[in-house]
Design a protein around this motif. Structure first.
Motif, PDB file in Angstrom:
ATOM      1  N   VAL A  34      52.356  93.534  51.558  1.00 43.53           N
ATOM      2  CA  VAL A  34      53.580  93.817  50.330  1.00 43.53           C
ATOM      3  C   VAL A  34      53.965  92.380  50.196  1.00 43.53           C
ATOM      4  N   ARG A  35      53.719  91.981  49.146  1.00 50.49           N
ATOM      5  CA  ARG A  35      54.005  90.643  48.758  1.00 50.49           C
ATOM      6  C   ARG A  35      55.078  90.741  47.687  1.00 50.49           C
ATOM      7  N   VAL A  90      55.457  93.154  44.565  1.00 52.07           N
ATOM      8  CA  VAL A  90      56.737  93.822  44.181  1.00 52.07           C
ATOM      9  C   VAL A  90      57.535  92.626  43.561  1.00 52.07           C
ATOM     10  N   GLY A  91      58.642  92.653  42.622  1.00 48.17           N
ATOM     11  CA  GLY A  91      59.497  91.800  42.441  1.00 48.17           C
ATOM     12  C   GLY A  91      58.599  90.576  41.370  1.00 48.17           C
ATOM     13  N   GLY A  92      57.748  90.808  40.776  1.00 47.19           N
ATOM     14  CA  GLY A  92      56.921  89.754  40.204  1.00 47.19           C
ATOM     15  C   GLY A  92      56.127  89.090  40.844  1.00 47.19           C
ATOM     16  N   ALA A  93      55.790  89.308  42.158  1.00 45.10           N
ATOM     17  CA  ALA A  93      54.949  88.431  43.129  1.00 45.10           C
ATOM     18  C   ALA A  93      53.468  88.242  42.296  1.00 45.10           C
ATOM     19  N   GLU A  94      52.833  87.089  42.313  1.00 37.78           N
ATOM     20  CA  GLU A  94      51.677  86.788  41.621  1.00 37.78           C
ATOM     21  C   GLU A  94      50.448  87.240  42.616  1.00 37.78           C
ATOM     22  N   VAL A  95      49.466  87.850  41.882  1.00 34.80           N
ATOM     23  CA  VAL A  95      48.280  88.106  42.683  1.00 34.80           C
ATOM     24  C   VAL A  95      46.968  87.387  41.783  1.00 34.80           C
ATOM     25  N   SER A  96      46.154  86.712  42.682  1.00 32.80           N
ATOM     26  CA  SER A  96      45.178  85.937  41.809  1.00 32.80           C
ATOM     27  C   SER A  96      43.791  87.181  41.312  1.00 32.80           C
TER      28      SER A  96
END
Length: 151
Positions: A34-35, A90-96
């Motif tokens: 969970v990022r 969550v909270g707008g965390a980036e995922v590449s």
């Protein structure tokens, strides 16, 4: 190759939806990251996961502990996705795009009542799909999840 699933939260808050999705991911045998970029949000989610459902709790830990590699669910910000089958942003965390490709599933959860969060999620959708990642967009209608788009 994994897919990115976008969850537009309107009826259920993150605090209710995230544990449900973690339960489904764990049921599939996936290790979950969970990022989130906000330590206060991650702490709140940590507390909720410790409370757990009435029939148990979700084993997990906060990143930076001595047993991070052993945690079935790990909450953190700057945590590499290696070793996780499922990433939940969550909270707008980036995922590449590389993380989407390497994972079995990426879930991007965002507050549908927050204009900035909605715009950010649209940007993530565009960036990931333009990079060749498959994606699905899910929205809540009357308490039910409905698939609204797929690319």
């Amino acid at each position: 190759m994994g897919s990115a699933y976008f969850y537009h939260l309107t009826d259920s808050p993150l605090e209710a939806t995230l544990p449900m999705l973690i339960g489904k991911a764990r049921g599939a045998g996936w290790r979950v990251l969970v990022r989130g970029p906000d330590p206060a949000l991650l702490k709140r989610l940590d507390d909720i996961l410790w409370q757990g459902p009435e029939d148990g709790f979700t084993p997990h830990g906060m990143a930076g502990g001595p047993h991070d590699a052993d945690q079935p669910v790990l909450l953190g910000d700057a945590v590499p996705a290696d070793g996780f089958a499922c990433i939940m942003s969550v909270g707008g965390a980036e995922v590449s795009p590389d993380e989407v490709t390497a994972a079995d599933r990426v879930c991007i959860l965002f507050d549908g009542h927050d204009g900035a969060a909605l715009q950010h999620a649209r940007g993530q959708w565009k960036a990931l799909t333009e990079a060749g990642c498959s994606a699905q967009y899910w929205a809540q209608e009357g308490g039910r999840w409905m698939k609204k788009a797929e690319k």
